[in-house]
Design a protein around this motif. Structure first.
Motif, mmCIF file in Angstrom:
data_model
loop_
_atom_site.group_PDB
_atom_site.id
_atom_site.type_symbol
_atom_site.label_atom_id
_atom_site.label_comp_id
_atom_site.label_asym_id
_atom_site.label_seq_id
_atom_site.Cartn_x
_atom_site.Cartn_y
_atom_site.Cartn_z
ATOM 1 N N ALA B 52 -0.023 3.176 12.595
ATOM 2 C CA ALA B 52 1.434 3.580 12.265
ATOM 3 C C ALA B 52 2.006 2.726 12.014
ATOM 4 O O ALA B 52 3.108 2.623 11.874
ATOM 5 C CB ALA B 52 1.792 4.666 13.672
ATOM 6 N N LYS B 54 3.962 -0.608 10.499
ATOM 7 C CA LYS B 54 4.678 -0.662 9.159
ATOM 8 C C LYS B 54 3.995 -1.750 8.385
ATOM 9 O O LYS B 54 3.584 -2.870 8.877
ATOM 10 C CB LYS B 54 6.067 -0.828 9.239
ATOM 11 C CG LYS B 54 6.850 0.226 9.871
ATOM 12 C CD LYS B 54 6.829 1.526 9.461
ATOM 13 C CE LYS B 54 7.164 2.592 10.348
ATOM 14 N NZ LYS B 54 6.561 3.947 9.781
ATOM 15 N N MET B 61 6.184 2.704 4.913
ATOM 16 C CA MET B 61 4.835 3.029 4.678
ATOM 17 C C MET B 61 4.017 2.260 5.853
ATOM 18 O O MET B 61 4.178 0.949 6.105
ATOM 19 C CB MET B 61 4.277 2.527 3.219
ATOM 20 C CG MET B 61 2.792 3.077 3.040
ATOM 21 S SD MET B 61 2.058 2.304 1.503
ATOM 22 C CE MET B 61 3.194 2.282 0.268
ATOM 23 N N SER B 62 3.100 2.956 6.519
ATOM 24 C CA SER B 62 2.424 2.445 7.396
ATOM 25 C C SER B 62 1.031 1.911 6.880
ATOM 26 O O SER B 62 0.672 2.306 5.811
ATOM 27 C CB SER B 62 1.940 3.433 8.587
ATOM 28 O OG SER B 62 1.411 4.592 7.828
ATOM 29 N N GLY B 64 -1.713 2.536 7.788
ATOM 30 C CA GLY B 64 -2.672 3.373 7.877
ATOM 31 C C GLY B 64 -2.806 4.143 6.267
ATOM 32 O O GLY B 64 -3.999 4.635 5.893
ATOM 33 N N MET B 65 -1.739 3.943 5.867
ATOM 34 C CA MET B 65 -2.011 4.810 4.384
ATOM 35 C C MET B 65 -3.088 3.703 3.462
ATOM 36 O O MET B 65 -4.196 4.360 2.980
ATOM 37 C CB MET B 65 -0.701 4.721 3.593
ATOM 38 C CG MET B 65 0.480 5.552 4.405
ATOM 39 S SD MET B 65 -0.129 7.219 4.343
ATOM 40 C CE MET B 65 0.955 8.060 5.519
#
Lengths: 565, 102
Positions: B52, B54, B61-62, B64-65
């Protein structure tokens, strides 16, 4: 209350995995008849009926019926595999999961995808080189036919039956919502269309239904993803920014949430998703439709690409829906609105028809009524393609494994085997319709989860060991396979999904939501133990047969080729 | 298959070369995929906050994306890498072996 509800929903998702929207669970309301959707769907039916008519003229031999003649190209097969695998569940369910919990939806899609590379590296060409019509051909290659085929056919039928019932119930409910048809009409309609495709057109018609459906679904989802992104100037950052502002959970949707609670359940779910994919009979069967190992590999490559791309699209669809649906009060229940505007706190809970409808609503929001009709028709087509593949796999297990190899001991004629497979298709279709109607009000969420668990714990271990372990014997394969199947089934029965949600007990007997982490090792240990202690005559023969099997497996010498046309 | 064909193939040095190269390659890629996926799963299980974080200060957007998308792309890329080598080098070896017993 809401939080608790969501938590229990997510907990059940963690178990049912792929199931979770294969069956759109809970009561749904019938919608007004959607004329555009019905017209588009009829166009799809007309086109596929034309193809079935053409396919019927090419379906003369058993090989044509089971494998479409074995002449389908890697690219076509890749599309068909994607069409078989991208169910209405993945499309509606995963976009709905992203809508309600954000990042967790991505975790799910990844689990569905990572089984494919494993299939590629250790199974695709082996299957192609050793098999003929069913995966039992491979699993029983050098073993006692009766024992292994009986087990493989039984396990295939169980997997197919659970998967099929879940699809039927989901189809009935979905069509009720999308088209405004009665539940039973929807189920009977799906049953009849599916029977026509499979009985007359066999694998050729099934393959083309899956290919067309895959193209429609990919095109529809691409349009939707791009149209949605255009609202954010094609900037993901902007989309995420507005989504976190609009979502009741705020920033929490940008990271893992409650989907996976503890490491054991996380790994167990991962194992079931990954290895279950590699044990699904209707997926494995697709590897016999290509002419050689080279095309088999290409199929997996294309399928992985299409499926991965599709999951990225569902992720964009779910995230953009958080922002875009909130601007349409007409999609929400009246009590989710404050002064005619969607209340942020009710964004997830207040959507009409539940979160499974998110993708459908977004289609309406970005493309109007015509596009809504298109996406609804695609969702119906998706169900048809998936049930056709399942039914064909089930019918093959009955006719090719049980009838031709076990009952007739390999002495049946091809004409007779085809007759049996068509009769089996009709029986399976009728049973699927009856059970689909019988289970309308039942909780069927556990069914696809159980199907994946059995596929991962029985089909997969037997298959992989028969290919890679020279010392496996008939007894080991049979006992190990049955142990895996029984363990997976029993552990599922005493887990929350059945023990609590179906039977109604207060607490599950085990906290494990998915049995894979126990049942997969049980199968492997069973196979190993009952093989090494097997000193029978049959065992000698089994071990002796490995060399020839391995040479065929590695080189394709003696493998089934494509038929002439 | 005839027993003498099996023996002939097994004695062909190219067959040994094919098997050792292909299985080493296949299993290596399989292990890479398993490590990537279960690494991802274990992060979710043990340290979800890590995903999570940034991407930069002030961003929404984290990390993780892109990481999640990278896992998807890695699955596709690994199958591509396998096909590229199997459909050329390994198939060439296989054909030579098959020709030798014809």
């Amino acid at each position: 209350m809401m939080k608790k509800l969501l938590a229990s929903l997510l907990a059940s998702l963690a178990f049912v995995g792929p199931a979770f929207a294969d069956a759109v669970t809970g009561p749904v309301e019938k919608q007004a008849t959607n004329v555009t959707a019905i017209v588009m769907f009829l166009a799809f039916v007309a086109a596929t009926m034309g193809i079935t008519y053409w396919a019927a003229s090419r379906t003369k031999t058993a090989k044509d019926f089971y494998t479409g003649g074995g002449g389908i190209t890697g690219f076509q097969n890749g599309l068909a595999i994607a069409g078989d695998y991208m169910s209405a569940a993945s499309f509606l369910g995963i976009s709905g999961l992203v809508f309600s919990s954000g990042y967790d939806g991505l975790i799910y899609s990844i689990g569905f995808l990572v089984g494919w590379p494993i299939i590629m590296f250790v199974m695709a060409e082996q299957l192609r080189n050793l098999g003929k019509f069913t995966f039992a051909d491979v699993a029983s290659y050098r073993f006692g036919q009766t024992e292994i085929r009986t087990m493989a056919a039984f396990s295939s039928l169980v997997v197919v039956a659970f998967y099929l019932i879940a699809q039927m119930v989901g189809a009935g409910k979905l069509i009720q919502v999308l088209f405004g048809l009665d539940y039973w009409i929807a189920v009977v309609g799906v049953g009849i269309l599916m029977l026509i495709y499979v009985v007359f057109g066999g694998m050729t018609a099934t393959t083309w239904v899956q290919i067309i459906k895959a193209c429609l679904l990919l095109a529809g989802a691409t349009f939707m993803g791009l149209a949605a992104l255009s609202h954010f100037g094609f900037s993901p950052e902007e989309m995420f920014k507005q989504a976190t502002e609009a979502h009741p959970k705020g920033q929490a949707i940008m990271g893992p949430g409650g989907l996976v609670k503890d490491p054991i359940n996380a790994i167990s779910l991962g194992l079931a998703l990954m290895f279950g994919t590699a044990g699904l009979p209707h997926i494995l069967m697709r590897f016999f439709t290509v002419p050689n190992a080279k095309e088999a590999r290409k199929s997996v490559f294309y399928a992985t690409g299409f499926i991965g791309y599709f999951y990225i699209l569902t992720f964009i669809i779910g995230f953009s829906a958080i922002v875009l649906l909130g601007q349409h009060p007409e999609f929400f229940k009246p009590d989710a609105l404050v002064n005619g505007v969607v209340d942020k706190a009710h964004l997830v809970s207040g959507i009409n028809g539940g979160t499974n409808m998110v993708a459908i609503r977004l289609a309406e929001a970005v493309g109007g009524n015509v596009f809504l009709g298109f996406i609804s028709a695609v969702a119906f087509a998706t169900i048809l393609a998936v049930v056709s593949g399942l039914t064909l796999a089930g019918a093959s297990a009955i006719s090719h494994d049980l009838y031709a190899s076990v009952i007739a001991r390999g002495h049946s004629s091809e004409v007779m085997e085809m007759k049996v497979s068509r009769m089996a298709t009709v029986c399976l279709g009728v049973i699927a319709v009856i059970l689909g109607i019988a289970f309308e009000k039942q909780n069927v969420a556990f069914m696809v989860g159980l199907a994946f668990a059995i596929a991962a714990s029985c089909n997969f271990p037997v298959l992989i060991m028969s290919v890679f372990w020279s010392k496996m014997t008939t007894r080991g394969a049979m006992l190990g396979g049955w142990l895996g199947l029984i363990t997976a089934t029993v552990l599922t029965i005493i887990s929350k999904a059945i023990w609590v949600d179906v039977i109604g007990n207060a607490a599950p007997l085990i906290s494990l939501n998915n049995p894979a982490i126990i049942s997969i090792p049980v199968a492997f240990i069973g196979i190993w133990l009952f093989s090494i202690t097997d000193k029978s005559k049959r065992a000698e023969q089994d071990i002796l047969g490995y060399e020839a099997q391995d040479v065929r497996c590695q080189t394709g010498i003696g493998a089934e080729g494509a038929s002439g046309h | 298959m005839q027993p003498d064909v099996v023996r002939q193939v097994k004695n062909n040095p190219k067959y040994q070369e094919l098997i050792s190269k292909r299985s080493a390659f296949g299993w290596t890629l399989a292990v890479i995929m398993l490590v990537i996926y279960y690494g991802f799963v274990l992060i979710i299980a043990y340290d979800p906050a890590l995903l999570a974080i940034k991407t930069s200060d002030g961003a929404v957007m984290s990390i993780g994306m892109p990481i999640g998308v990278a896992v998807i792309i890695s699955a596709f890329a690994l199958t591509g890498i396998y096909v590229a080598r199997a459909n050329t080098e390994f198939d060439r070896l296989t054909n030579e072996i098959v020709e030798s017993v014809k």
